[in-house]
Design a protein around this motif. Structure first.
Motif: not given
Length: 432
Positions: A392-396, A323-325, A386-389, A316-318
């Motif tokens: 896909n309208t996925r909550p932070l 985003i590093r990978p 800190v780099m999350s977004s 459920d993580a994306a």
């Protein structure tokens, strides 16, 4: 595991069960260990103290871009840590966390006039100037503000290093800093102004550096430049050495020890009579955090024409959470919170985002897991949340700080209503 260890077969953050956290807060969620943050800072501070006066009055300024959570910053601030910032927003975060302006460095290649004015207004320790045009704009802003800030000239030493091309910042083709000859001339020009006060040189050559040789080459260059400027009668009292020292993301991977790093800097700068600045980010925060995720399903794909099949472990993580990978081909260990018995299995570990790039690992061998199981990405405390977004309208993803048996949500997960309410519908689209 840096205070992430199993207790009675269940992975814990200090004394807090990750199963209990997941049930209360939900997944995915970032979890930080106070004990690890404090230990990493003290290791570096003790290394500085062990080198006596060779580095002068040292400032350790945490690179806020690595993890800008206010509670994380406040944890470090209580130990005396300063802040390396690259935007007005980061300066504001550091101040809110209790870091005094006198311990804040302002860096970055694209500071706006408004950001420069704000930095002058709050009285940051120094502004690292990265181009002649930035110096010109800063002089105008400073004159308008009746201020005379301390500045350092950031040098591009043509020594690039780091764990990936996208985090190498000191190479000849990189956008950061000023070539040596131009930097020397710019320093002299700044010294002739009544509106800025050049006090030193700055350098940062990259991130996730595991070999001290390129760092030493950059520090030697700063020493040589200092001596050249002093021969011209110019004051140089500070050297900002940047950050970039790497951490072990993979079990058994070797990196330079902080004690060796500081000792090398002290050896290079010994007798120069300057105050050094270290700007660690990843070094303090990376292994102080994990990303906790739950298995949605395991998708088996039958063998194709070449005889190869795939086993996708869908979490459920994306990529919008970590985003590093996807961005840097970065490695993070993925460990079960409650390991199951059985032979290790090879998975392609992926998230639910509608991108092929939403892949954390290919052919990763790990203990078997089943839908509903919890897994933890280790080394996720830097350049994670800190780099999350909200792609896909996925909550932070929320953030949790743990201290012994206590824990607190230090950034909540927004609801879908929170996300949608931030947007306004254009007036002509609203029906009367």
């Amino acid at each position: 595991m840096n205070h992430f260890e199993p207790i009675d077969g269940i992975l814990h953050a200090e004394e807090v069960s990750l199963i209990d956290l997941a049930e209360t807060v939900g997944t995915p969620v970032y979890v930080y260990s106070t004990a690890t943050l404090e230990r990493h800072y003290r290791v570096l501070a003790e290394a500085v103290a062990a080198n006596g006066k060779a580095l002068g009055d040292v400032l350790i300024a945490f690179a806020v871009k690595a993890n800008s959570n206010v509670s994380v910053l406040a944890t470090l601030a209580r130990l005396g840590c300063g802040a390396d910032t690259v935007s007005e927003g980061e300066i504001r975060r550091a101040l809110k966390a209790g870091i005094p302006a006198s311990r804040i460095v302002f860096s970055g290649v694209g500071k706006t006039d408004g950001e420069l004015a704000y930095a002058l207004d709050v009285g940051v320790r120094q502004i690292n100037v990265e181009s002649p045009s930035e110096l010109d704009r800063l002089i105008v802003v400073a004159e308008r503000s009746a201020a005379c800030p301390d500045i350092a000239i950031r040098v591009n030493p043509k020594v690039g290093a780091g764990g990936h091309a996208k985090i190498t910042t000191g190479g000849e083709g990189d956008k950061f800093g000023i070539p040596v000859d131009e930097a020397l001339a710019l320093y002299a020009r700044a010294a002739s102004s009544h509106h800025v006060r050049p006090v030193g040189l700055a350098c940062h050559i990259g991130s996730q550096i595991t070999d001290l040789a390129p760092l030493e080459a950059a520090f030697v260059l700063l020493r040589q430049m200092t001596m050249t400027l002093r021969e011209q009668g110019l004051e140089v009292s500070r050297l900002d050495l940047g950050g970039g020292l790497g951490v072990p993301y993979q079990g058994g991977a070797m990196t330079a020890a902080p004690a060796d790093y500081v000792a090398m800097a002290a050896r290079v700068l010994d007798g120069l009579d300057v105050d050094a600045v270290f700007e660690p980010g990843r070094l303090l925060a990376a292994n102080a955090g994990i990303l906790l995720s739950r298995v949605i399903q395991i998708t088996e794909r039958a063998a194709d024409a070449d005889g190869s099949g795939r086993r996708f472990l869908v979490l459920d993580a994306a990529m919008n959470d970590l985003i590093r990978p996807a961005m840097y081909d970065a490695f993070h260990e993925v460990v079960p919170v409650t390991p199951r018995s059985g032979e290790a299995v090879s998975y392609d570990i992926v998230g639910p985002v509608c991108e092929t790039g939403d892949t954390f690992a290919r052919d990763r061998t790990m203990p078997p897991v089943q839908p509903g199981d919890l897994v933890a990405f280790t080394g996720a405390g830097a350049y994670g949340a800190v780099m999350s977004s909200e792609y896909n309208t996925r909550p932070l993803v929320p953030e949790v700080l743990v201290r012994n048996a206590d824990w607190a949500v230090v950034r909540p997960r927004p609801s879908y209503e929170d996300i949608l309410d931030r947007e306004a519908t254009a007036g002509w689209l609203v029906k009367a």
